[in-house]
Design a protein around this motif. Structure first.
Motif, PDB file in Angstrom:
ATOM      1  N   ASP A  47     -26.119  22.132  50.700  1.00 14.84           N
ATOM      2  CA  ASP A  47     -26.479  22.778  51.974  1.00 14.84           C
ATOM      3  C   ASP A  47     -26.395  21.735  53.086  1.00 14.84           C
ATOM      4  O   ASP A  47     -27.411  21.301  53.634  1.00 14.84           O
ATOM      5  CB  ASP A  47     -27.913  23.340  51.841  1.00 14.84           C
ATOM      6  CG  ASP A  47     -28.398  24.009  53.110  1.00 14.84           C
ATOM      7  OD1 ASP A  47     -27.556  24.448  53.927  1.00 14.84           O
ATOM      8  OD2 ASP A  47     -29.635  24.111  53.287  1.00 14.84           O
ATOM      9  N   PRO A  48     -25.139  21.309  53.433  1.00 12.27           N
ATOM     10  CA  PRO A  48     -24.989  20.174  54.354  1.00 12.27           C
ATOM     11  C   PRO A  48     -25.610  20.410  55.728  1.00 12.27           C
ATOM     12  O   PRO A  48     -26.030  19.468  56.383  1.00 12.27           O
ATOM     13  CB  PRO A  48     -23.466  19.995  54.462  1.00 12.27           C
ATOM     14  CG  PRO A  48     -22.856  21.187  53.806  1.00 12.27           C
ATOM     15  CD  PRO A  48     -23.873  21.832  52.943  1.00 12.27           C
ATOM     16  N   ASP A  49     -25.720  21.682  56.151  1.00 12.58           N
ATOM     17  CA  ASP A  49     -26.290  21.941  57.479  1.00 12.58           C
ATOM     18  C   ASP A  49     -27.804  22.150  57.430  1.00 12.58           C
ATOM     19  O   ASP A  49     -28.434  22.395  58.469  1.00 12.58           O
ATOM     20  CB  ASP A  49     -25.632  23.188  58.093  1.00 12.58           C
ATOM     21  CG  ASP A  49     -24.133  22.986  58.280  1.00 12.58           C
ATOM     22  OD1 ASP A  49     -23.758  21.924  58.817  1.00 12.58           O
ATOM     23  OD2 ASP A  49     -23.354  23.851  57.861  1.00 12.58           O
ATOM     24  N   GLY A  50     -28.380  22.089  56.234  1.00 11.16           N
ATOM     25  CA  GLY A  50     -29.842  22.229  56.111  1.00 11.16           C
ATOM     26  C   GLY A  50     -30.356  23.586  56.574  1.00 11.16           C
ATOM     27  O   GLY A  50     -31.416  23.674  57.191  1.00 11.16           O
ATOM     28  N   LEU A  51     -29.632  24.648  56.235  1.00 13.26           N
ATOM     29  CA  LEU A  51     -30.002  25.976  56.744  1.00 13.26           C
ATOM     30  C   LEU A  51     -30.800  26.810  55.745  1.00 13.26           C
ATOM     31  O   LEU A  51     -31.403  27.815  56.111  1.00 13.26           O
ATOM     32  CB  LEU A  51     -28.729  26.753  57.131  1.00 13.26           C
ATOM     33  CG  LEU A  51     -27.891  26.092  58.235  1.00 13.26           C
ATOM     34  CD1 LEU A  51     -26.604  26.861  58.446  1.00 13.26           C
ATOM     35  CD2 LEU A  51     -28.696  26.021  59.529  1.00 13.26           C
TER      36      LEU A  51
ATOM     37  N   SER B  83     -24.733  32.783  58.867  1.00 10.07           N
ATOM     38  CA  SER B  83     -25.782  31.784  59.112  1.00 10.07           C
ATOM     39  C   SER B  83     -25.144  30.400  59.313  1.00 10.07           C
ATOM     40  O   SER B  83     -25.531  29.640  60.191  1.00 10.07           O
ATOM     41  CB  SER B  83     -26.774  31.788  57.940  1.00 10.07           C
ATOM     42  OG  SER B  83     -26.962  30.528  57.373  1.00 10.07           O
ATOM     43  N   ARG B  84     -24.114  30.143  58.527  1.00  8.02           N
ATOM     44  CA  ARG B  84     -23.440  28.847  58.638  1.00  8.02           C
ATOM     45  C   ARG B  84     -22.652  28.765  59.946  1.00  8.02           C
ATOM     46  O   ARG B  84     -22.678  27.743  60.647  1.00  8.02           O
ATOM     47  CB  ARG B  84     -22.493  28.679  57.454  1.00  8.02           C
ATOM     48  CG  ARG B  84     -22.081  27.234  57.281  1.00  8.02           C
ATOM     49  CD  ARG B  84     -21.336  27.022  56.007  1.00  8.02           C
ATOM     50  NE  ARG B  84     -21.676  25.723  55.459  1.00  8.02           N
ATOM     51  CZ  ARG B  84     -20.925  25.076  54.602  1.00  8.02           C
ATOM     52  NH1 ARG B  84     -19.820  25.618  54.160  1.00  8.02           N
ATOM     53  NH2 ARG B  84     -21.295  23.897  54.161  1.00  8.02           N
ATOM     54  N   GLN B  85     -21.969  29.850  60.269  1.00 10.35           N
ATOM     55  CA  GLN B  85     -21.157  29.863  61.493  1.00 10.35           C
ATOM     56  C   GLN B  85     -22.028  29.604  62.723  1.00 10.35           C
ATOM     57  O   GLN B  85     -21.663  28.834  63.601  1.00 10.35           O
ATOM     58  CB  GLN B  85     -20.468  31.224  61.607  1.00 10.35           C
ATOM     59  CG  GLN B  85     -19.550  31.359  62.808  1.00 10.35           C
ATOM     60  CD  GLN B  85     -18.989  32.784  62.880  1.00 10.35           C
ATOM     61  OE1 GLN B  85     -18.802  33.459  61.855  1.00 10.35           O
ATOM     62  NE2 GLN B  85     -18.703  33.242  64.093  1.00 10.35           N
TER      63      GLN B  85
ATOM     64  N   ASP C 125     -22.133  28.062  51.563  1.00  5.38           N
ATOM     65  CA  ASP C 125     -20.822  28.380  52.158  1.00  5.38           C
ATOM     66  C   ASP C 125     -20.330  29.778  51.779  1.00  5.38           C
ATOM     67  O   ASP C 125     -19.207  30.153  52.085  1.00  5.38           O
ATOM     68  CB  ASP C 125     -19.786  27.324  51.732  1.00  5.38           C
ATOM     69  CG  ASP C 125     -19.641  27.253  50.205  1.00  5.38           C
ATOM     70  OD1 ASP C 125     -20.241  28.091  49.494  1.00  5.38           O
ATOM     71  OD2 ASP C 125     -18.932  26.342  49.721  1.00  5.38           O
TER      72      ASP C 125
ATOM     73  N   ILE D  34     -28.015  17.865  50.314  1.00  3.82           N
ATOM     74  CA  ILE D  34     -26.967  17.781  51.344  1.00  3.82           C
ATOM     75  C   ILE D  34     -25.594  18.163  50.781  1.00  3.82           C
ATOM     76  O   ILE D  34     -24.728  18.608  51.498  1.00  3.82           O
ATOM     77  CB  ILE D  34     -26.923  16.422  52.089  1.00  3.82           C
ATOM     78  CG1 ILE D  34     -26.777  15.272  51.121  1.00  3.82           C
ATOM     79  CG2 ILE D  34     -28.129  16.239  52.965  1.00  3.82           C
ATOM     80  CD1 ILE D  34     -26.633  13.928  51.841  1.00  3.82           C
TER      81      ILE D  34
ATOM     82  N   LYS E 102     -25.130  28.346  62.622  1.00  2.38           N
ATOM     83  CA  LYS E 102     -26.125  27.283  62.339  1.00  2.38           C
ATOM     84  C   LYS E 102     -27.563  27.819  62.496  1.00  2.38           C
ATOM     85  O   LYS E 102     -28.421  27.234  63.171  1.00  2.38           O
ATOM     86  CB  LYS E 102     -25.945  26.079  63.258  1.00  2.38           C
ATOM     87  CG  LYS E 102     -24.561  25.445  63.185  1.00  2.38           C
ATOM     88  CD  LYS E 102     -24.479  24.479  62.007  1.00  2.38           C
ATOM     89  CE  LYS E 102     -23.140  23.770  61.929  1.00  2.38           C
ATOM     90  NZ  LYS E 102     -22.057  24.542  61.326  1.00  2.38           N
TER      91      LYS E 102
END
Ligand SMILES: Cc1cc2nc3c(=O)[nH]c(=O)nc-3n(C[C@H](O)[C@H](O)[C@H](O)COP(=O)(O)OP(=O)(O)OC[C@H]3O[C@@H](n4cnc5c(N)ncnc54)[C@H](O)[C@@H]3O)c2cc1C
Length: 470
Positions: free
Chosen positions: A458-462, A56-58, A170, A455, A60
């Motif tokens: 979950d810095p990308d807000g996902l 999910s992070r990869q 992460d 933030i 976004k």
């Protein structure tokens, strides 16, 4: 591509992009608008949760965790699409510790499973029961700070959580509470309460993969009464005073439509002349018969002060023996499955925790708002944690297929919510619309701190975007 990578990492059997499945996860019982996810992933292990979070992070892509989806506040609707992560298959009770009074559970462990496990293998222990459907998640309830028949004695279920294991955005794993030292999950104290970052957070700070939650010692003798009441303000006074006496495991009230509907009346039912306005459950227990009788005498004495505000106490067990047709009524408030049978299938509520001093005003105001919008006033009450705060539920049943009905529900919920906030009550399982609509009432320092925590984690807000103020 995300879907190909999910399939490669987890196997095609765990990744579902069919329209039918995605539609099933797009909506819930409430008036909230459906939101279609792009993919539904069903995981079996912590490692698989880590894999999904890393992908999910990869890519976004947002990710929304769910077990039963029965939270009643649209908290597991994937507001921004993306991945719905179904944790229902992670359903092991990993430990039941009789001596240290806790169990460690995975997200998919249900109410039904816990009650069966304790009845069959640990009769010396008890856990609360809620009115939630039996196949919903106990862990999710702890994260939602829910309430059960033991919440008068022990508080909301979030207060029972000793610690959690969480997978962060992460993919890293964190443990909180005494479990962080890796030996025993027996307590939260004296660790800094990092568990609190994940309670009432609706999945926006991490995916919880294990929870240590308290169990309680079972009692040998139990007495339950049903008490019809004719005046809600007098009922609140009685409930608050009795709660402060520390006698009962549970005191709960429900308004007149519930027993009628339990016995088959239609939801548009009206009160009969002279009918009680509320019914109260009084539930207490002891390991000692003499102590049970002492509590019983005290409750009778407390009631004497109220003259004709109540009808007589009905013993639940003997009433069911004599009138088996009343069983459904007398299971209240433990079973409300009949509410789910309403035509159109819509159910929505404003449930709130708040001050005893404003309880009765809050109930009356909410009931008037429901009545003025032509909704049957279905209300539940419960003093919590020795009466330090109280629960109110105002519930509406409606036809979910009608846009007009959904609009009406939004309006009535907003009015009830506003009235409750004015009196110091805070909606629990807090719907995102409540936070957005009433954001200006929140302390700016609280909002800033919450934003900084979000933030950081979950810095990308996902993680479950659209919930809280994200
Ligand atoms: C008829 C009825 C009666 C009910 N009675 C009660 C009651 O008496 N008391 C009560 O407290 N509740 C009650 N509920 C509400 C609800 O059913 C319960 O709180 C239930 O235990 C929640 O489980 P769930 O599987 O439905 O959670 P879900 O709706 O699947 O999840 C709840 C929230 O937690 C998040 N989440 C889920 N799993 C995780 C995870 N592993 N990590 C991080 N976030 C996660 C979801 O995204 C969502 O925001 C009732 C509901 C209904 C329909």
């Amino acid at each position: 591509m995300l879907i190909e990578d999910l399939v490669a990492a987890l196997g095609a059997q765990r990744v579902d992009v069919s329209e039918q499945t995605r539609w099933a996860y797009a909506k819930d019982l409430t008036e909230a608008e459906p939101r279609m996810p792009d993919v539904v992933v069903k995981v079996d292990s912590v490692e698989q949760v880590q894999t999904v979070l890393r992908l999910s992070r990869q890519y976004k892509v947002p990710i929304t965790p769910i077990v039963g989806g029965f939270n009643m506040s649209a908290l597991a609707i994937p507001e921004c699409g993306g991945i719905v992560l179904d944790l229902g298959r992670m359903n092991r009770i990993l430990e039941v510790n009789e001596e240290d009074l806790y169990m460690v559970i995975e997200p998919g462990v249900t109410w039904e499973q816990v009650s069966r496990e304790l009845a069959e293998h640990h009769p010396s222990l008890r856990f609360g029961y809620s009115t939630a459907p039996p196949n919903t998640s106990v862990l999710a309830n702890g994260l939602l700070d829910g309430q059960t028949n033991l919440s008068l004695r022990y508080g909301s279920t979030g207060q029972w959580v000793n610690g959690v294991e969480v997978v962060l955005a992460d993919g890293e794993i964190v443990r909180t509470g005494s479990g962080a030292f890796g030996v025993s999950w027996c307590a939260g104290p004296p660790m800094p309460n990092l568990t609190g970052l994940f309670i009432n957070a609706h999945g926006i700070t991490g995916i919880v993969t294990k929870m240590s939650i308290q169990l309680f010692s079972a009692r040998r003798y139990r007495q339950r009464y049903l008490l019809p009441a004719f005046d809600e303000s007098i009922l609140c006074d009685f409930l608050a005073k009795t709660a402060h006496e520390d006698l009962c495991d549970d005191l709960a009230g429900f308004s007149w439509p519930l027993p009628k509907m339990a016995l088959g009346a239609s939801p548009g039912t009206t009160p009969d002349p002279g009918e009680p306005t509320f019914y109260c459950i009084i539930d207490f227990s002891s390991n000692d018969r003499a102590e049970l009788s002492m509590k019983d005498r005290r409750i009778h004495r407390l009631l004497k002060g109220y003259d004709r505000a109540f009808a007589g106490l009905m013993d639940v067990e003997s009433t069911v023996d004599t009138f088996p047709q009343l069983k459904k009524l007398l299971e209240l408030p433990a079973r409300v499955d009949f509410l789910l049978d309403y035509p159109g299938g819509g159910m929505s509520f404003i449930g709130a925790y708040g001050p005893t001093s404003k309880w009765s005003r809050a109930i009356t105001a909410g009931m008037n708002t429901l009545a003025s919008h032509n909704y049957t006033p279905i209300v539940l009450l419960r003093p919590m944690w020795g009466g330090h705060y109280n629960l109110i539920h105002h519930l509406v049943l409606f036809n979910r297929d009608s846009e007009e009905e959904r609009r009406r529900v939004r309006t009535v919920n907003e009015k009830i919510c506003e009235g409750l906030l004015d009196l110091g009550f805070v909606p629990y399982k807090t719907p995102a619309w409540v936070l957005r609509r009433f954001a200006s009432r929140l302390d700016p320092g609280f909002r800033k701190l919450q934003h900084q925590i979000k933030i950081t984690l979950d810095p990308d807000g996902l993680l479950n975007p659209g919930k809280w103020l994200t």
